[in-house]
Design an enzyme around this catalytic site. Structure first.
Site, PDB file in Angstrom:
ATOM      1  N   HIS A 136       7.024   2.146   0.585  1.00  0.00           N
ATOM      2  CA  HIS A 136       7.284   0.750   0.250  1.00  0.00           C
ATOM      3  C   HIS A 136       6.590  -0.190   1.254  1.00  0.00           C
ATOM      4  O   HIS A 136       5.780  -1.038   0.874  1.00  0.00           O
ATOM      5  CB  HIS A 136       8.796   0.503   0.242  1.00  0.00           C
ATOM      6  CG  HIS A 136       9.176  -0.889  -0.139  1.00  0.00           C
ATOM      7  ND1 HIS A 136       9.604  -1.211  -1.406  1.00  0.00           N
ATOM      8  CD2 HIS A 136       9.193  -2.047   0.564  1.00  0.00           C
ATOM      9  CE1 HIS A 136       9.851  -2.521  -1.462  1.00  0.00           C
ATOM     10  NE2 HIS A 136       9.615  -3.048  -0.279  1.00  0.00           N
ATOM     11  N   GLU A 137       6.889  -0.010   2.524  1.00  0.00           N
ATOM     12  CA  GLU A 137       6.305  -0.895   3.535  1.00  0.00           C
ATOM     13  C   GLU A 137       4.801  -0.660   3.629  1.00  0.00           C
ATOM     14  O   GLU A 137       4.040  -1.581   3.921  1.00  0.00           O
ATOM     15  CB  GLU A 137       6.993  -0.710   4.896  1.00  0.00           C
ATOM     16  CG  GLU A 137       8.505  -0.964   4.907  1.00  0.00           C
ATOM     17  CD  GLU A 137       8.943  -2.306   4.317  1.00  0.00           C
ATOM     18  OE1 GLU A 137       8.163  -3.271   4.409  1.00  0.00           O
ATOM     19  OE2 GLU A 137      10.053  -2.371   3.748  1.00  0.00           O
ATOM     20  N   HIS A 178       3.244  -2.959   1.196  1.00  0.00           N
ATOM     21  CA  HIS A 178       3.167  -4.315   1.766  1.00  0.00           C
ATOM     22  C   HIS A 178       2.032  -4.373   2.806  1.00  0.00           C
ATOM     23  O   HIS A 178       1.267  -5.329   2.864  1.00  0.00           O
ATOM     24  CB  HIS A 178       4.471  -4.670   2.494  1.00  0.00           C
ATOM     25  CG  HIS A 178       5.604  -5.051   1.576  1.00  0.00           C
ATOM     26  ND1 HIS A 178       5.493  -6.044   0.636  1.00  0.00           N
ATOM     27  CD2 HIS A 178       6.885  -4.590   1.481  1.00  0.00           C
ATOM     28  CE1 HIS A 178       6.661  -6.178  -0.001  1.00  0.00           C
ATOM     29  NE2 HIS A 178       7.521  -5.305   0.487  1.00  0.00           N
ATOM     30  N   GLU A 212       5.855  -7.994  -3.360  1.00  0.00           N
ATOM     31  CA  GLU A 212       6.776  -6.921  -3.729  1.00  0.00           C
ATOM     32  C   GLU A 212       6.168  -6.020  -4.805  1.00  0.00           C
ATOM     33  O   GLU A 212       6.489  -4.838  -4.886  1.00  0.00           O
ATOM     34  CB  GLU A 212       8.113  -7.529  -4.190  1.00  0.00           C
ATOM     35  CG  GLU A 212       9.275  -6.567  -4.243  1.00  0.00           C
ATOM     36  CD  GLU A 212       9.707  -6.020  -2.878  1.00  0.00           C
ATOM     37  OE1 GLU A 212       9.222  -6.501  -1.835  1.00  0.00           O
ATOM     38  OE2 GLU A 212      10.515  -5.078  -2.857  1.00  0.00           O
TER      39      GLU A 212
HETATM   40 ZN    ZN Z   1       9.570  -5.155  -0.006  1.00  0.00          ZN
END
Ligand code: ZN
Length: 508
Positions: free
Chosen positions: A273-274, A277, A303
């Protein structure tokens, strides 16, 4: 001969402001990762000073006169001086004016008060959550809500004060758009959840809560980040209570994770997830640093990058065809007897749960809707802060059929309100919808994408995201860019199709 106007003096000023903001961001990163607990008050003052300085410099006479050479400061109408500029520079001016217009509405003293209160409230929240004590956080939360209501008055709005807050995270999106979108989504998701809960298939998720050495988990997380193309020469991975990504420049993009011995998905999926980003921030055009063209578009698009990697890639069968044998080698005792199918079913197990960040792909959006509705009630003045815990529990029961037995697992679980981030939550679901739209398009554009993923080759996808999204910064608005790429405006259909077909296969 008339002298040609140049954007350079404006860009130089904007960079200076970014230097201040990035110094503040580094202090915030430090607050979450290394800062000794005793220096909370001092840190709040430091952050308040820097953010106020950045704000004051941005609305200063310098920027005002530089910007006024190009744009009507009251209406945003481009002046004739812009005619000779290429599109991307016109976009730079358009977006700078948008920021300027909003910043100019906020008094300097208000920026200081808000920043100081948020930095303190975040520290109080951390303790209140640990001690499961909503009452301890109540006075801070009251001040923050009052400050945010004050902010809506400065910023102005047409329909709902919530629109003013939402706009700071997701420009151009309003409550009037989100309401029907979420209503459609909710109806379809609740029906799908009902089918899943009635299915005789129940994946064994307990294989994920065996004992997994935390150092090895981190090594595996780093290996996946490497495969995604996250550049450790321009970034680093640290531990924090709540995983997050922060950036001071495309050459310094930091991500964090957390790791628990008996919770394999936590570290794994937060790295994916990160990492998503982080790739966005590393993929921004460094030459445009300091200007809107070197910034990310919106939180919804941000996101979409994290959820695309976490879910569309990281929770796919193709991904684990390559990575599961490697994981089995790292944890032979725990995983040798587990089949790929059983592992895949376990990481996609759908079940109503209390914590948003640990929720599955389906129920996650119900967590978001609950927060959106509560925030709306609060900001539109229909409920009071002290009613939050009971309202939270009521809605959990209504949406997910479960009630937390303590506030730490309920109303206190998210950091956002302590940061003053009201209007932020809806962007999570927008991110899920955008992620599905973009992944669907990437699967058409990239030859044999599932096969590449199944052999651990993730760089073609990273490059596609770099080229289609990251490199542009804020040159195009979110919906416009997604429309250019996918030829469709924001729609829940790709997400619902993706989820339905995946769940049908898993739950027969
Ligand atoms: Zn996030």
């Amino acid at each position: 001969m008339p002298q040609t106007l140049s954007l350079d003096p404006l860009i130089a000023k904007l960079r200076e402001i970014h230097h201040i903001r990035d110094a503040a961001a580094l202090l915030s990163w430090d607050q979450e990762t290394h800062m000794p607990a005793g220096s909370g008050q001092a840190r709040a003052e430091q952050l308040a000073t820097l953010q106020t300085l950045a704000h004051d410099t941005f609305v200063s006479a310098d920027i005002t006169s530089l910007l006024a050479q190009w744009i009507d400061l009251d209406t945003g109408t481009p002046l004739s001086s812009q005619k000779s500029l290429p599109h991307h520079q016109q976009a730079l001016l358009r977006e700078t004016w948008q920021d300027f217009r909003k910043a100019r509405k906020l008094p300097s003293a208000f920026v200081t008060r808000l920043e100081r209160e948020c930095s303190l409230a975040q520290q109080v929240w951390t303790q209140a959550r640990q001690q499961n004590n909503f009452k301890a956080f109540l006075p801070n939360l009251r001040s923050i809500v009052a400050l945010k209501l004050e902010e809506t008055q400065y910023l102005g709005y047409t329909d709902s004060p919530y629109d003013a807050l939402l706009d700071t995270y997701e420009p151009d999106v309003t409550v009037a758009q989100i309401r029907p979108l979420f209503a459609t989504l909710r109806e379809r998701l609740v029906a799908l959840l009902g089918d899943i809960l009635n299915s005789p298939t129940i994946p064994d998720a307990s294989i994920l809560s065996q004992s997994f050495d935390t150092t090895k988990q981190l090594t595996f997380g780093k290996m996946i980040l490497d495969a995604m193309g996250y550049d450790f020469d321009r970034g680093r991975l640290d531990l924090s209570a709540h995983p997050f990504t922060t950036s001071f420049h495309p050459t310094d993009v930091r991500i964090t994770t957390r790791v628990f011995e008996r919770d394999l998905p936590s570290c794994l999926f937060s790295c994916l997830h990160e990492g998503g980003h982080g790739l966005y921030e590393q993929g921004l055009n460094a030459e445009q640093y300091g200007t809107p063209l070197g910034e990310t578009i919106s939180l919804g698009i941000h996101e979409s990058q994290s959820r695309l990697w976490e879910n569309c890639v990281g929770r796919s069968k193709a991904f684990w065809k390559h990575f599961f044998p490697i994981l089995q080698n790292i944890f032979p005792e725990q995983l040798t007897s587990v089949s790929l199918d059983a592992f895949y079913a376990a990481i996609n197990h759908v079940t109503p749960s209390l914590i948003r960040v640990e929720a599955d792909e389906l129920t996650y959006n119900l967590h978001v809707m609950l927060r959106f509705e509560i925030e709306l009630e609060l900001i539109e003045g229909r409920i009071q802060v002290k009613e939050l815990p009971s309202l939270w529990n009521e809605k959990m029961n209504e949406y997910l059929g479960i009630i937390p037995d303590n506030d730490a697992d309920g109303v206190l679980q998210d950091v956002h309100w302590s940061l003053g981030a009201f209007g932020y939550f809806p962007t999570y679901t927008l991110g899920n919808l955008y992620a599905a739209m973009l992944f669907e398009q990437a699967s058409k554009d990239i030859q044999d994408l599932p096969r590449s993923i199944a052999t651990g080759q993730l760089l073609s996808l990273k490059t596609w995201l770099n080229q289609n999204i990251h490199q542009y910064g804020r040159q195009f608005p979110a919906d416009g860019l997604v429309h250019t790429i996918t030829k469709t405006h924001l729609t829940p259909e790709p997400f619902l199709n993706y989820l339905t077909s995946k769940m049908k296969a898993l739950y027969a």
